[in-house]
Write a protein that holds these residues in place. Structure first.
Motif, PDB file in Angstrom:
ATOM      1  N   ARG A  86       0.831  -1.210   0.000  1.00 19.40           N
ATOM      2  CA  ARG A  86       0.000   0.000   0.000  1.00 19.40           C
ATOM      3  C   ARG A  86       0.862   1.255   0.000  1.00 19.40           C
ATOM      4  N   LEU A  87       0.308   2.306  -0.582  1.00 17.13           N
ATOM      5  CA  LEU A  87       0.890   3.640  -0.566  1.00 17.13           C
ATOM      6  C   LEU A  87      -0.153   4.558   0.043  1.00 17.13           C
ATOM      7  N   ASP A  88       0.149   5.141   1.195  1.00 15.12           N
ATOM      8  CA  ASP A  88      -0.807   6.005   1.884  1.00 15.12           C
ATOM      9  C   ASP A  88      -0.121   7.298   2.307  1.00 15.12           C
ATOM     10  N   LYS A  89      -0.939   8.265   2.714  1.00  8.85           N
ATOM     11  CA  LYS A  89      -0.403   9.518   3.244  1.00  8.85           C
ATOM     12  C   LYS A  89      -1.234   9.938   4.438  1.00  8.85           C
ATOM     13  N   GLU A 137      -1.923  14.602  -5.078  1.00 10.18           N
ATOM     14  CA  GLU A 137      -2.500  13.361  -5.593  1.00 10.18           C
ATOM     15  C   GLU A 137      -1.878  12.963  -6.931  1.00 10.18           C
ATOM     16  N   LYS A 140       1.002  10.851  -6.169  1.00  9.05           N
ATOM     17  CA  LYS A 140       0.506   9.526  -5.752  1.00  9.05           C
ATOM     18  C   LYS A 140       0.144   8.690  -6.971  1.00  9.05           C
ATOM     19  N   ASN A 141      -0.616   9.260  -7.888  1.00 10.67           N
ATOM     20  CA  ASN A 141      -1.067   8.514  -9.065  1.00 10.67           C
ATOM     21  C   ASN A 141       0.097   8.099  -9.957  1.00 10.67           C
ATOM     22  N   LEU A 144       1.908   5.209  -8.091  1.00 11.63           N
ATOM     23  CA  LEU A 144       1.140   3.959  -8.197  1.00 11.63           C
ATOM     24  C   LEU A 144       1.267   3.358  -9.591  1.00 11.63           C
ATOM     25  N   SER A 155      -1.797  -0.874  -3.542  1.00 14.91           N
ATOM     26  CA  SER A 155      -3.087  -0.193  -3.448  1.00 14.91           C
ATOM     27  C   SER A 155      -2.922   1.132  -2.698  1.00 14.91           C
ATOM     28  N   ASN A 156      -4.003   1.864  -2.622  1.00 12.33           N
ATOM     29  CA  ASN A 156      -4.037   3.111  -1.880  1.00 12.33           C
ATOM     30  C   ASN A 156      -5.324   3.152  -1.111  1.00 12.33           C
ATOM     31  N   GLU A 157      -5.227   3.320   0.199  1.00  9.82           N
ATOM     32  CA  GLU A 157      -6.407   3.328   1.055  1.00  9.82           C
ATOM     33  C   GLU A 157      -6.830   4.752   1.400  1.00  9.82           C
ATOM     34  N   TRP A 159      -5.385   9.180   1.527  1.00 13.94           N
ATOM     35  CA  TRP A 159      -4.397  10.204   1.175  1.00 13.94           C
ATOM     36  C   TRP A 159      -4.852  11.484   1.846  1.00 13.94           C
TER      37      TRP A 159
END
Length: 161
Positions: A86-89, A137, A140-141, A144, A155-157, A159
């Motif tokens: 996962r990639l989150d912020k 964002e 982020k995109n 990803l 995935s991204n849950e 941000w």
């Protein structure tokens, strides 16, 4: 003849994946450098890069330091890309790994650069020290997409700025 075609196909996939891993590194290093310009001169909590993000044998790593109050703390983080899920912020951009796939080494040095303490920790959060830019964002995109192109399902849950 089929063996040659298979070899060429596998070689193409390997080269393409390596190129996408290079894209991950490029995005991370560009964002880190960009955010360095956002710090005010008086801010003490500013990470300084020692070793830029790099990927070797599928392992993402980087090293940075914080300085202040007569000491310098060096952090080295590494995670195998296959473990990143996962990639989150949440204030900081974070790669979340399966299990405790992140290895972090922390060395604290005194005024004369003498080693005061060292510690190794295994956990599941790979903090990227990317946190100054709000509304990023697009970063982020792109990140990803680079992970996906390199063959990693991330995935991204959430941000949150």
């Amino acid at each position: 003849m089929n063996a040659i075609k298979l070899f060429l196909l596998l070689a193409f996939i390997a080269v393409f994946s390596f190129g996408q891993e290079a894209k991950i590194v490029k995005l991370l290093n560009e964002q880190f450098r960009s955010e360095q310009k956002m710090y005010e001169p008086y801010e003490e909590e500013k990470p300084e890069m020692i070793q830029p993000f790099q990927i070797e044998n599928g392992i993402l790593s980087f090293e940075f330091k914080y300085s202040g109050k007569g000491k310098e703390t060096h952090f080295r983080r590494q995670v195998h890309l296959a473990n990143v899920v996962r990639l989150d912020k949440d204030i900081n951009v974070i790669l979340i790994s399966e299990n405790d796939g992140v290895l972090e080494t922390i060395n604290v040095f005194g005024e004369n650069q003498e080693l005061i303490s060292e510690q190794q920790i295994e956990h599941n959060m790979f903090f990227l020290e990317i946190r100054k830019e709000f509304g990023n964002e697009k970063f982020k995109n792109r990140l990803l997409k680079a992970f996906k192109s390199a063959g990693y399902e991330v995935s991204n849950e959430y941000w949150a700025d």
